[in-house]
Design a protein around this motif. Structure first.
Motif, mmCIF file in Angstrom:
data_model
loop_
_atom_site.group_PDB
_atom_site.id
_atom_site.type_symbol
_atom_site.label_atom_id
_atom_site.label_comp_id
_atom_site.label_asym_id
_atom_site.label_seq_id
_atom_site.Cartn_x
_atom_site.Cartn_y
_atom_site.Cartn_z
ATOM 1 N N ILE A 1 1.359 -1.205 -0.270
ATOM 2 C CA ILE A 1 0.094 0.116 0.075
ATOM 3 C C ILE A 1 0.813 1.014 -0.285
ATOM 4 N N PHE A 2 0.521 2.304 -0.661
ATOM 5 C CA PHE A 2 1.596 3.460 -0.832
ATOM 6 C C PHE A 2 1.461 4.576 -0.461
ATOM 7 N N PHE A 3 1.482 5.027 0.460
ATOM 8 C CA PHE A 3 1.370 6.801 0.701
ATOM 9 C C PHE A 3 2.297 7.806 0.572
ATOM 10 N N MET A 4 1.492 8.399 -0.145
ATOM 11 C CA MET A 4 2.215 10.031 -1.466
ATOM 12 C C MET A 4 2.043 11.639 -0.161
ATOM 13 N N TYR A 5 3.349 12.016 -0.331
ATOM 14 C CA TYR A 5 3.197 13.537 -0.053
ATOM 15 C C TYR A 5 1.989 13.710 1.583
ATOM 16 N N GLY A 6 1.092 14.918 1.264
ATOM 17 C CA GLY A 6 0.370 15.899 1.877
ATOM 18 C C GLY A 6 1.198 16.911 2.420
ATOM 19 N N HIS B 1 3.562 22.885 6.459
ATOM 20 C CA HIS B 1 4.226 22.358 5.528
ATOM 21 C C HIS B 1 4.148 20.845 4.793
ATOM 22 N N ALA B 2 4.153 20.871 3.519
ATOM 23 C CA ALA B 2 4.003 19.918 2.463
ATOM 24 C C ALA B 2 5.264 19.647 2.036
ATOM 25 N N TYR B 3 4.178 18.152 2.053
ATOM 26 C CA TYR B 3 5.604 17.144 1.869
ATOM 27 C C TYR B 3 6.149 15.999 0.917
ATOM 28 N N PRO C 1 6.812 18.934 -3.563
ATOM 29 C CA PRO C 1 6.425 19.286 -2.150
ATOM 30 C C PRO C 1 5.089 20.687 -2.776
ATOM 31 N N ARG C 2 3.390 19.246 -2.369
ATOM 32 C CA ARG C 2 1.999 19.832 -2.228
ATOM 33 C C ARG C 2 1.219 18.916 -1.745
ATOM 34 N N TYR D 1 -1.586 22.936 -4.637
ATOM 35 C CA TYR D 1 -1.347 23.651 -4.230
ATOM 36 C C TYR D 1 -0.119 23.918 -2.591
ATOM 37 N N SER D 2 0.615 25.449 -2.816
ATOM 38 C CA SER D 2 1.981 25.013 -1.894
ATOM 39 C C SER D 2 2.299 25.605 -0.545
ATOM 40 N N PRO D 3 1.401 25.022 0.305
ATOM 41 C CA PRO D 3 1.143 25.656 1.247
ATOM 42 C C PRO D 3 2.534 25.934 2.648
ATOM 43 N N THR D 4 3.285 26.018 2.144
ATOM 44 C CA THR D 4 4.419 26.113 2.524
ATOM 45 C C THR D 4 4.759 27.759 2.190
ATOM 46 N N TRP D 5 5.474 28.723 2.566
ATOM 47 C CA TRP D 5 6.162 29.699 2.704
ATOM 48 C C TRP D 5 7.167 29.933 2.165
#
Length: 287
Positions: A43-48, A68-70, A95-96, A116-120
Protein backbone atom coordinates in the motif's frame (compact mmCIF):
# COMPACT_ATOMS: atom_id res chain seq x y z
CA UNK A 1 -4.23 0.24 12.03
CA UNK A 2 -5.70 -2.99 10.68
CA UNK A 3 -9.35 -3.97 11.03
CA UNK A 4 -10.07 -7.70 11.14
CA UNK A 5 -13.55 -7.59 9.61
CA UNK A 6 -14.96 -10.96 10.85
CA UNK A 7 -14.21 -10.10 14.52
CA UNK A 8 -14.47 -6.30 14.10
CA UNK A 9 -11.25 -5.86 16.04
CA UNK A 10 -8.56 -3.28 15.39
CA UNK A 11 -4.82 -3.98 15.64
CA UNK A 12 -2.08 -1.34 15.72
CA UNK A 13 0.62 -2.03 13.14
CA UNK A 14 2.84 1.04 13.60
CA UNK A 15 2.97 4.46 15.21
CA UNK A 16 1.53 5.54 18.56
CA UNK A 17 -1.67 6.92 20.06
CA UNK A 18 -0.17 10.42 20.07
CA UNK A 19 1.30 11.04 16.57
CA UNK A 20 5.05 11.63 16.63
CA UNK A 21 7.60 12.13 13.84
CA UNK A 22 9.44 8.95 12.91
CA UNK A 23 12.31 7.97 10.61
CA UNK A 24 10.88 4.48 10.10
CA UNK A 25 7.56 5.55 8.55
CA UNK A 26 5.57 8.53 7.24
CA UNK A 27 5.30 11.40 9.72
CA UNK A 28 1.96 12.82 10.92
CA UNK A 29 0.16 14.39 7.96
CA UNK A 30 -3.16 15.24 6.35
CA UNK A 31 -4.45 14.97 2.77
CA UNK A 32 -1.99 12.35 1.60
CA UNK A 33 -2.69 10.01 -1.32
CA UNK A 34 -2.80 6.22 -1.11
CA UNK A 35 -3.32 3.26 -3.43
CA UNK A 36 -2.79 -0.50 -3.55
CA UNK A 37 0.15 -1.71 -5.64
CA UNK A 38 -0.18 -3.87 -8.73
CA UNK A 39 0.88 -7.04 -6.92
CA UNK A 40 -1.64 -6.40 -4.10
CA UNK A 41 1.26 -6.81 -1.65
CA UNK A 42 1.95 -3.14 -0.91
CA UNK A 43 0.00 0.00 0.00
CA UNK A 44 1.53 3.30 -1.08
CA UNK A 45 1.30 6.65 0.74
CA UNK A 46 2.43 9.84 -0.94
CA UNK A 47 2.92 13.52 -0.06
CA UNK A 48 0.35 15.39 2.10
CA UNK A 49 0.96 18.20 4.57
CA UNK A 50 1.56 18.96 8.23
CA UNK A 51 -1.38 21.29 8.76
CA UNK A 52 0.30 23.66 11.20
CA UNK A 53 -1.93 26.54 10.12
CA UNK A 54 -5.05 24.51 10.96
CA UNK A 55 -3.49 23.58 14.30
CA UNK A 56 -3.56 27.24 15.34
CA UNK A 57 -7.36 27.07 15.50
CA UNK A 58 -7.12 24.53 18.33
CA UNK A 59 -3.97 26.00 19.92
CA UNK A 60 -2.06 22.80 19.27
CA UNK A 61 1.66 22.21 19.58
CA UNK A 62 3.84 23.20 16.60
CA UNK A 63 1.12 25.47 15.17
CA UNK A 64 2.27 28.11 12.70
CA UNK A 65 1.04 30.68 10.20
CA UNK A 66 2.29 28.37 7.45
CA UNK A 67 1.96 24.65 6.90
CA UNK A 68 4.56 22.21 5.59
CA UNK A 69 4.11 20.12 2.45
CA UNK A 70 5.79 16.72 2.13
CA UNK A 71 7.47 15.34 -0.98
CA UNK A 72 8.04 11.72 0.02
CA UNK A 73 6.61 8.35 -1.08
CA UNK A 74 6.33 5.31 1.22
CA UNK A 75 5.04 1.79 0.82
CA UNK A 76 3.67 -0.54 3.48
CA UNK A 77 4.73 -4.16 3.03
CA UNK A 78 1.48 -5.96 3.92
CA UNK A 79 3.08 -9.35 4.58
CA UNK A 80 6.22 -8.06 6.30
CA UNK A 81 4.31 -5.33 8.19
CA UNK A 82 7.05 -2.77 7.64
CA UNK A 83 7.43 0.67 6.06
CA UNK A 84 9.87 1.33 3.24
CA UNK A 85 10.65 4.74 1.80
CA UNK A 86 10.70 4.68 -1.99
CA UNK A 87 13.65 6.14 -3.85
CA UNK A 88 12.62 8.77 -6.40
CA UNK A 89 14.37 10.00 -9.52
CA UNK A 90 13.56 12.11 -12.55
CA UNK A 91 11.45 15.26 -12.73
CA UNK A 92 9.06 14.70 -9.83
CA UNK A 93 6.20 16.82 -8.44
CA UNK A 94 7.27 19.51 -6.00
CA UNK A 95 6.01 19.13 -2.39
CA UNK A 96 2.32 20.04 -2.38
CA UNK A 97 -1.07 19.49 -0.76
CA UNK A 98 -4.60 18.92 -2.09
CA UNK A 99 -3.36 17.69 -5.46
CA UNK A 100 -5.17 14.95 -7.37
CA UNK A 101 -3.54 11.55 -7.65
CA UNK A 102 -4.57 8.20 -9.14
CA UNK A 103 -2.85 4.89 -9.79
CA UNK A 104 -3.46 3.36 -13.23
CA UNK A 105 -2.97 -0.40 -12.89
CA UNK A 106 -3.11 -0.99 -16.66
CA UNK A 107 -0.16 1.37 -17.18
CA UNK A 108 1.41 0.62 -13.78
CA UNK A 109 1.86 4.36 -13.36
CA UNK A 110 0.69 6.99 -10.90
CA UNK A 111 -0.58 10.33 -12.24
CA UNK A 112 -0.50 13.59 -10.23
CA UNK A 113 -2.14 16.89 -11.20
CA UNK A 114 -2.40 20.31 -9.59
CA UNK A 115 -2.71 21.14 -5.91
CA UNK A 116 -1.02 23.98 -4.05
CA UNK A 117 1.99 24.72 -1.89
CA UNK A 118 1.01 25.67 1.70
CA UNK A 119 4.61 26.57 2.49
CA UNK A 120 5.81 30.15 2.85
CA UNK A 121 8.00 31.18 -0.10
CA UNK A 122 10.23 34.23 -0.04
CA UNK A 123 12.52 36.06 -2.44
CA UNK A 124 14.23 39.41 -2.29
CA UNK A 125 11.12 41.48 -2.91
CA UNK A 126 8.01 39.47 -2.16
CA UNK A 127 6.50 36.73 -0.01
CA UNK A 128 3.95 34.24 -1.32
CA UNK A 129 1.88 32.09 1.04
CA UNK A 130 0.11 29.92 -1.54
CA UNK A 131 1.12 28.75 -4.99
CA UNK A 132 -1.47 26.85 -7.04
CA UNK A 133 -0.36 24.31 -9.65
CA UNK A 134 -1.72 23.11 -12.99
CA UNK A 135 1.07 20.69 -13.87
CA UNK A 136 0.94 16.98 -14.63
CA UNK A 137 3.39 14.28 -13.56
CA UNK A 138 3.60 10.55 -14.22
CA UNK A 139 5.53 8.12 -12.03
CA UNK A 140 6.61 4.70 -13.33
CA UNK A 141 6.08 2.35 -10.38
CA UNK A 142 8.39 -0.44 -11.64
CA UNK A 143 6.21 -3.09 -9.97
CA UNK A 144 8.76 -5.91 -10.24
CA UNK A 145 8.47 -8.50 -7.42
CA UNK A 146 11.54 -8.59 -5.19
CA UNK A 147 12.43 -10.50 -2.04
CA UNK A 148 14.32 -7.38 -0.88
CA UNK A 149 11.95 -4.38 -1.02
CA UNK A 150 14.73 -1.93 -0.20
CA UNK A 151 16.60 -2.93 -3.38
CA UNK A 152 13.74 -2.33 -5.80
CA UNK A 153 14.45 0.17 -8.59
CA UNK A 154 13.46 3.77 -7.83
CA UNK A 155 10.17 5.29 -8.96
CA UNK A 156 10.94 7.30 -12.09
CA UNK A 157 9.00 10.55 -12.53
CA UNK A 158 8.51 12.70 -15.59
CA UNK A 159 6.78 16.03 -16.10
CA UNK A 160 4.18 15.77 -18.87
CA UNK A 161 4.14 18.99 -20.86
CA UNK A 162 0.48 18.85 -21.86
CA UNK A 163 -0.65 20.93 -24.81
CA UNK A 164 -3.93 21.78 -23.11
CA UNK A 165 -4.72 21.59 -19.43
CA UNK A 166 -7.32 22.51 -16.79
CA UNK A 167 -6.69 25.79 -14.97
CA UNK A 168 -4.81 26.09 -11.68
CA UNK A 169 -6.73 24.36 -8.92
CA UNK A 170 -6.65 22.22 -5.78
CA UNK A 171 -8.60 19.10 -4.77
CA UNK A 172 -9.81 18.02 -8.22
CA UNK A 173 -10.96 14.41 -8.58
CA UNK A 174 -8.71 12.24 -10.75
CA UNK A 175 -9.97 8.74 -11.66
CA UNK A 176 -9.01 5.95 -14.04
CA UNK A 177 -11.28 3.49 -15.84
CA UNK A 178 -10.05 0.05 -14.79
CA UNK A 179 -11.38 -1.51 -18.01
CA UNK A 180 -10.02 0.91 -20.61
CA UNK A 181 -7.25 2.72 -18.74
CA UNK A 182 -8.79 6.13 -19.59
CA UNK A 183 -7.94 8.91 -17.13
CA UNK A 184 -10.45 11.64 -16.22
CA UNK A 185 -10.26 14.78 -14.08
CA UNK A 186 -13.26 16.62 -12.62
CA UNK A 187 -13.83 19.74 -10.56
CA UNK A 188 -11.62 21.28 -7.89
CA UNK A 189 -11.42 24.76 -6.40
CA UNK A 190 -9.13 27.75 -5.97
CA UNK A 191 -8.92 30.50 -3.38
CA UNK A 192 -9.80 33.73 -5.18
CA UNK A 193 -7.96 35.81 -2.58
CA UNK A 194 -4.71 34.55 -4.11
CA UNK A 195 -5.94 33.79 -7.64
CA UNK A 196 -8.56 36.39 -8.71
CA UNK A 197 -11.53 35.14 -10.72
CA UNK A 198 -14.28 37.03 -12.53
CA UNK A 199 -16.61 34.06 -12.01
CA UNK A 200 -16.41 34.25 -8.22
CA UNK A 201 -17.15 37.91 -7.48
CA UNK A 202 -17.77 38.45 -3.77
CA UNK A 203 -16.64 34.92 -2.87
CA UNK A 204 -13.36 33.75 -1.33
CA UNK A 205 -13.25 30.63 -3.49
CA UNK A 206 -14.32 29.31 -6.86
CA UNK A 207 -15.47 25.76 -7.54
CA UNK A 208 -14.94 24.09 -10.92
CA UNK A 209 -17.42 21.75 -12.62
CA UNK A 210 -15.50 20.95 -15.80
CA UNK A 211 -14.54 17.47 -17.00
CA UNK A 212 -11.28 16.58 -18.76
CA UNK A 213 -9.61 13.49 -20.16
CA UNK A 214 -5.86 12.98 -20.03
CA UNK A 215 -4.83 11.51 -23.38
CA UNK A 216 -1.61 9.52 -23.04
CA UNK A 217 -2.17 7.52 -26.22
CA UNK A 218 -0.86 10.43 -28.33
CA UNK A 219 2.72 11.82 -28.37
CA UNK A 220 3.40 14.09 -25.41
CA UNK A 221 -0.01 13.57 -23.87
CA UNK A 222 -2.57 16.31 -23.33
CA UNK A 223 -5.81 17.16 -21.53
CA UNK A 224 -8.92 17.64 -23.63
CA UNK A 225 -12.39 18.71 -22.58
CA UNK A 226 -14.96 15.90 -22.53
CA UNK A 227 -18.22 16.22 -24.43
CA UNK A 228 -20.47 14.34 -22.01
CA UNK A 229 -23.31 13.91 -24.52
CA UNK A 230 -20.95 12.52 -27.16
CA UNK A 231 -19.28 10.19 -24.64
CA UNK A 232 -22.70 8.83 -23.65
CA UNK A 233 -23.30 7.74 -27.24
CA UNK A 234 -20.52 5.17 -27.05
CA UNK A 235 -20.53 4.47 -23.32
CA UNK A 236 -20.64 0.90 -22.10
CA UNK A 237 -24.12 0.07 -20.77
CA UNK A 238 -23.81 -2.86 -18.35
CA UNK A 239 -22.34 -5.82 -20.30
CA UNK A 240 -23.21 -4.18 -23.64
CA UNK A 241 -22.24 -1.16 -25.74
CA UNK A 242 -24.14 1.67 -27.38
CA UNK A 243 -24.04 1.92 -31.17
CA UNK A 244 -22.48 5.21 -32.29
CA UNK A 245 -24.89 5.55 -35.22
CA UNK A 246 -28.32 4.44 -33.96
CA UNK A 247 -27.75 4.41 -30.15
CA UNK A 248 -29.18 0.89 -29.77
CA UNK A 249 -27.67 -1.22 -26.99
CA UNK A 250 -26.21 -4.69 -27.43
CA UNK A 251 -23.00 -6.76 -27.75
CA UNK A 252 -21.72 -4.62 -30.60
CA UNK A 253 -18.31 -4.69 -32.25
CA UNK A 254 -15.62 -2.13 -31.52
CA UNK A 255 -14.27 0.01 -34.37
CA UNK A 256 -11.08 -1.54 -35.74
CA UNK A 257 -9.60 1.72 -37.05
CA UNK A 258 -6.85 3.97 -35.71
CA UNK A 259 -9.15 5.43 -32.99
CA UNK A 260 -8.27 2.49 -30.72
CA UNK A 261 -11.91 1.44 -30.44
CA UNK A 262 -13.53 4.69 -29.28
CA UNK A 263 -16.83 3.78 -31.00
CA UNK A 264 -19.06 0.71 -31.43
CA UNK A 265 -21.36 -0.20 -34.31
CA UNK A 266 -24.20 -2.73 -34.29
CA UNK A 267 -24.00 -3.76 -37.98
CA UNK A 268 -22.29 -2.86 -41.28
CA UNK A 269 -25.15 -0.54 -42.23
CA UNK A 270 -24.69 1.61 -39.10
CA UNK A 271 -20.93 1.56 -39.65
CA UNK A 272 -21.52 2.96 -43.13
CA UNK A 273 -23.97 5.61 -41.90
CA UNK A 274 -21.91 6.75 -38.93
CA UNK A 275 -18.42 6.41 -40.39
CA UNK A 276 -18.07 10.01 -41.65
CA UNK A 277 -19.06 11.57 -38.30
CA UNK A 278 -16.96 9.07 -36.34
CA UNK A 279 -13.95 9.74 -38.59
CA UNK A 280 -14.16 13.50 -38.02
CA UNK A 281 -14.85 13.41 -34.27
CA UNK A 282 -12.32 10.71 -33.34
CA UNK A 283 -9.79 11.31 -36.13
CA UNK A 284 -10.15 7.68 -37.09
CA UNK A 285 -8.68 6.07 -40.18
CA UNK A 286 -8.33 2.59 -41.57
CA UNK A 287 -5.36 0.49 -40.40
Amino acid sequence: MELHIPTRRWRRLSGSVVPRPSKTGPGPRAECHSWVGKGRDRIFFMYGQADRQGAMTFEQEHASLYSHAYGDLWNWDIKGEKWFRERLRGNMPSPRAESSCVYNEILDKVIVFGGYSPTWLEDLQDAVTYTYYADTFIGDMNSTPSSQPSKRPPVTWKHVLTRGFPTYRANPTLVTDARTGKIFLFGGYKNTVYVPSKNAAGSSSRSFTDLWQLRLDLPGGFFEGVDVDEEARTAKAGPWQRCFACSSIGPWKRCGGSCNGRAFFCDPQCLKQGWKEHKEKHECGKV
